[in-house]
Design a protein around this motif. Sequence first.
Motif, PDB file in Angstrom:
ATOM      1  N   LYS A   3     -20.873   9.971  -5.990  1.00 25.28           N
ATOM      2  CA  LYS A   3     -21.810   9.580  -7.049  1.00 25.28           C
ATOM      3  C   LYS A   3     -23.253   9.736  -6.599  1.00 25.28           C
ATOM      4  O   LYS A   3     -24.114  10.203  -7.354  1.00 25.28           O
ATOM      5  CB  LYS A   3     -21.540   8.132  -7.455  1.00 25.28           C
ATOM      6  N   ILE A   4     -23.553   9.354  -5.351  1.00 24.27           N
ATOM      7  CA  ILE A   4     -24.946   9.391  -4.876  1.00 24.27           C
ATOM      8  C   ILE A   4     -25.269  10.692  -4.135  1.00 24.27           C
ATOM      9  O   ILE A   4     -26.381  10.871  -3.642  1.00 24.27           O
ATOM     10  CB  ILE A   4     -25.248   8.189  -3.968  1.00 24.27           C
ATOM     11  N   GLY A   5     -24.289  11.581  -4.010  1.00 25.65           N
ATOM     12  CA  GLY A   5     -24.540  12.882  -3.394  1.00 25.65           C
ATOM     13  C   GLY A   5     -24.494  12.890  -1.881  1.00 25.65           C
ATOM     14  O   GLY A   5     -25.070  13.783  -1.242  1.00 25.65           O
ATOM     15  N   ALA A   6     -23.792  11.921  -1.281  1.00 23.42           N
ATOM     16  CA  ALA A   6     -23.650  11.896   0.181  1.00 23.42           C
ATOM     17  C   ALA A   6     -22.475  12.794   0.574  1.00 23.42           C
ATOM     18  O   ALA A   6     -21.382  12.669   0.025  1.00 23.42           O
ATOM     19  CB  ALA A   6     -23.411  10.475   0.671  1.00 23.42           C
ATOM     20  N   ASP A   7     -22.701  13.689   1.533  1.00 19.47           N
ATOM     21  CA  ASP A   7     -21.613  14.577   1.946  1.00 19.47           C
ATOM     22  C   ASP A   7     -20.850  14.042   3.158  1.00 19.47           C
ATOM     23  O   ASP A   7     -19.920  14.683   3.649  1.00 19.47           O
ATOM     24  CB  ASP A   7     -22.114  15.989   2.238  1.00 19.47           C
ATOM     25  N   ALA A   8     -21.215  12.833   3.622  1.00 21.67           N
ATOM     26  CA  ALA A   8     -20.478  12.184   4.714  1.00 21.67           C
ATOM     27  C   ALA A   8     -20.810  10.695   4.681  1.00 21.67           C
ATOM     28  O   ALA A   8     -21.844  10.284   4.139  1.00 21.67           O
ATOM     29  CB  ALA A   8     -20.860  12.775   6.061  1.00 21.67           C
ATOM     30  N   PHE A   9     -19.911   9.888   5.246  1.00 19.65           N
ATOM     31  CA  PHE A   9     -20.211   8.464   5.336  1.00 19.65           C
ATOM     32  C   PHE A   9     -19.540   7.850   6.557  1.00 19.65           C
ATOM     33  O   PHE A   9     -18.559   8.377   7.089  1.00 19.65           O
ATOM     34  CB  PHE A   9     -19.827   7.711   4.049  1.00 19.65           C
ATOM     35  N   ILE A  10     -20.127   6.738   7.001  1.00 18.98           N
ATOM     36  CA  ILE A  10     -19.615   5.964   8.124  1.00 18.98           C
ATOM     37  C   ILE A  10     -18.926   4.724   7.575  1.00 18.98           C
ATOM     38  O   ILE A  10     -19.512   3.975   6.798  1.00 18.98           O
ATOM     39  CB  ILE A  10     -20.760   5.516   9.066  1.00 18.98           C
ATOM     40  N   ASP A  11     -17.668   4.512   7.968  1.00 21.83           N
ATOM     41  CA  ASP A  11     -16.944   3.327   7.514  1.00 21.83           C
ATOM     42  C   ASP A  11     -16.058   2.811   8.639  1.00 21.83           C
ATOM     43  O   ASP A  11     -15.157   3.502   9.092  1.00 21.83           O
ATOM     44  CB  ASP A  11     -16.082   3.670   6.292  1.00 21.83           C
ATOM     45  N   ASP A  12     -16.343   1.608   9.111  1.00 25.33           N
ATOM     46  CA  ASP A  12     -15.529   0.949  10.143  1.00 25.33           C
ATOM     47  C   ASP A  12     -15.268   1.834  11.362  1.00 25.33           C
ATOM     48  O   ASP A  12     -14.140   1.966  11.827  1.00 25.33           O
ATOM     49  CB  ASP A  12     -14.202   0.485   9.545  1.00 25.33           C
ATOM     50  N   GLY A  13     -16.321   2.455  11.856  1.00 28.32           N
ATOM     51  CA  GLY A  13     -16.205   3.234  13.088  1.00 28.32           C
ATOM     52  C   GLY A  13     -15.845   4.688  12.900  1.00 28.32           C
ATOM     53  O   GLY A  13     -15.813   5.454  13.869  1.00 28.32           O
ATOM     54  N   LEU A  14     -15.573   5.103  11.666  1.00 31.20           N
ATOM     55  CA  LEU A  14     -15.183   6.483  11.394  1.00 31.20           C
ATOM     56  C   LEU A  14     -16.286   7.247  10.674  1.00 31.20           C
ATOM     57  O   LEU A  14     -16.962   6.707   9.790  1.00 31.20           O
ATOM     58  CB  LEU A  14     -13.925   6.522  10.521  1.00 31.20           C
ATOM     59  N   LEU A  15     -16.452   8.514  11.036  1.00 34.28           N
ATOM     60  CA  LEU A  15     -17.306   9.433  10.301  1.00 34.28           C
ATOM     61  C   LEU A  15     -16.393  10.265   9.416  1.00 34.28           C
ATOM     62  O   LEU A  15     -15.517  10.984   9.916  1.00 34.28           O
ATOM     63  CB  LEU A  15     -18.092  10.333  11.264  1.00 34.28           C
ATOM     64  N   ILE A  16     -16.559  10.159   8.100  1.00 36.38           N
ATOM     65  CA  ILE A  16     -15.649  10.781   7.139  1.00 36.38           C
ATOM     66  C   ILE A  16     -16.418  11.737   6.243  1.00 36.38           C
ATOM     67  O   ILE A  16     -17.527  11.438   5.785  1.00 36.38           O
ATOM     68  CB  ILE A  16     -14.962   9.701   6.280  1.00 36.38           C
ATOM     69  N   SER A  17     -15.824  12.904   5.999  1.00 37.14           N
ATOM     70  CA  SER A  17     -16.413  13.887   5.099  1.00 37.14           C
ATOM     71  C   SER A  17     -15.298  14.701   4.467  1.00 37.14           C
ATOM     72  O   SER A  17     -14.360  15.133   5.154  1.00 37.14           O
ATOM     73  CB  SER A  17     -17.378  14.810   5.851  1.00 37.14           C
ATOM     74  N   SER A  18     -15.376  14.907   3.162  1.00 36.54           N
ATOM     75  CA  SER A  18     -14.392  15.711   2.427  1.00 36.54           C
ATOM     76  C   SER A  18     -12.957  15.258   2.691  1.00 36.54           C
ATOM     77  O   SER A  18     -12.069  16.076   2.956  1.00 36.54           O
ATOM     78  CB  SER A  18     -14.549  17.197   2.787  1.00 36.54           C
ATOM     79  N   ASP A  19     -12.739  13.953   2.640  1.00 37.53           N
ATOM     80  CA  ASP A  19     -11.406  13.365   2.839  1.00 37.53           C
ATOM     81  C   ASP A  19     -10.846  13.604   4.232  1.00 37.53           C
ATOM     82  O   ASP A  19      -9.626  13.523   4.436  1.00 37.53           O
ATOM     83  CB  ASP A  19     -10.405  13.888   1.796  1.00 37.53           C
ATOM     84  N   LYS A  20     -11.690  13.894   5.198  1.00 37.31           N
ATOM     85  CA  LYS A  20     -11.235  14.124   6.568  1.00 37.31           C
ATOM     86  C   LYS A  20     -12.014  13.250   7.542  1.00 37.31           C
ATOM     87  O   LYS A  20     -13.204  12.995   7.345  1.00 37.31           O
ATOM     88  CB  LYS A  20     -11.384  15.597   6.954  1.00 37.31           C
TER      89      LYS A  20
END
Length: 270
Positions: A24-41
């Motif tokens: 929604k906000i146009g982020a191509d990656a995010f950090i969640d609970d110690g993981l770097l996630i992008s494109s469902d990977k």
Amino acid sequence: MTTVAFVGKSGTGKSHIATAVAKKIGADAFIDDGLLISSDKIVAGVSAKKEPTKIASIRRAIFTDAEHARQVRAAIKKNNFQKLMIIGTSDSMVYEIADKIGAGQVEHIYRIEEFATPDDISKARQIRKESGKHVIPVPTFEIKKDFSGYFIDSFKQFMTGKRWGDIVETNKSVVRPTFSYMGGFSISDQVLVTICQHEAKKINGIVKVTGVVVEPVETGVKLYMDVTVKFGIHIPTTMTKAKQVIKEVAEELTAINVNSINIHVKRIVY
């Protein structure tokens, strides 16, 4: 790279909608609970939900481990992300994470209340409180080997409505972390032995299972079986089918990864 944050109290459903918010906000990656996630990977990192205690989980999530932080910093630099979203339970937490992973200044903070209704948040808190379930916003195949033994379920979610605009499809996995206050659990080797014996007997041509050995490995188990078969069957085809069936049933019933199955035909009977 632009860095933003997505903040909400623990158990309010941030991970549940993380992928949709990022899109929604146009982020191509995010950090969640110690993981770097992008494109469902999972691009880099270690999940805080793997830690044995709540304190260790928090320390993992805020990257207190220098090597963990270094790996994520390197992955961010290598992938040249345009916009990174950091998920946290407070403003101070996301600021600390941004500093540890070299993400620069957090330019904007989005709140859980902007994307989830009070009813959504209430339901998320109830699920966390009653069942100890946690969501990891990636498909099952991305995390299953790391969560062998306490993987619960996976699901695909479609986010619709005015809040999201176009339909947003996201994949998620549900786990019960070892630090969950619901308590730990274990699966006896005998459970796997019984599954092997029961499923093998269903295969046409296998008369009896005379022995099963369960070997624990880092990412699951290896199974070794001795069987008696009928004379006249095509042994390679029958054993291949048996391994496939046993692996599928054992993983479905126990959530433990079956890394390999070795079947030894000890006896042939008329």
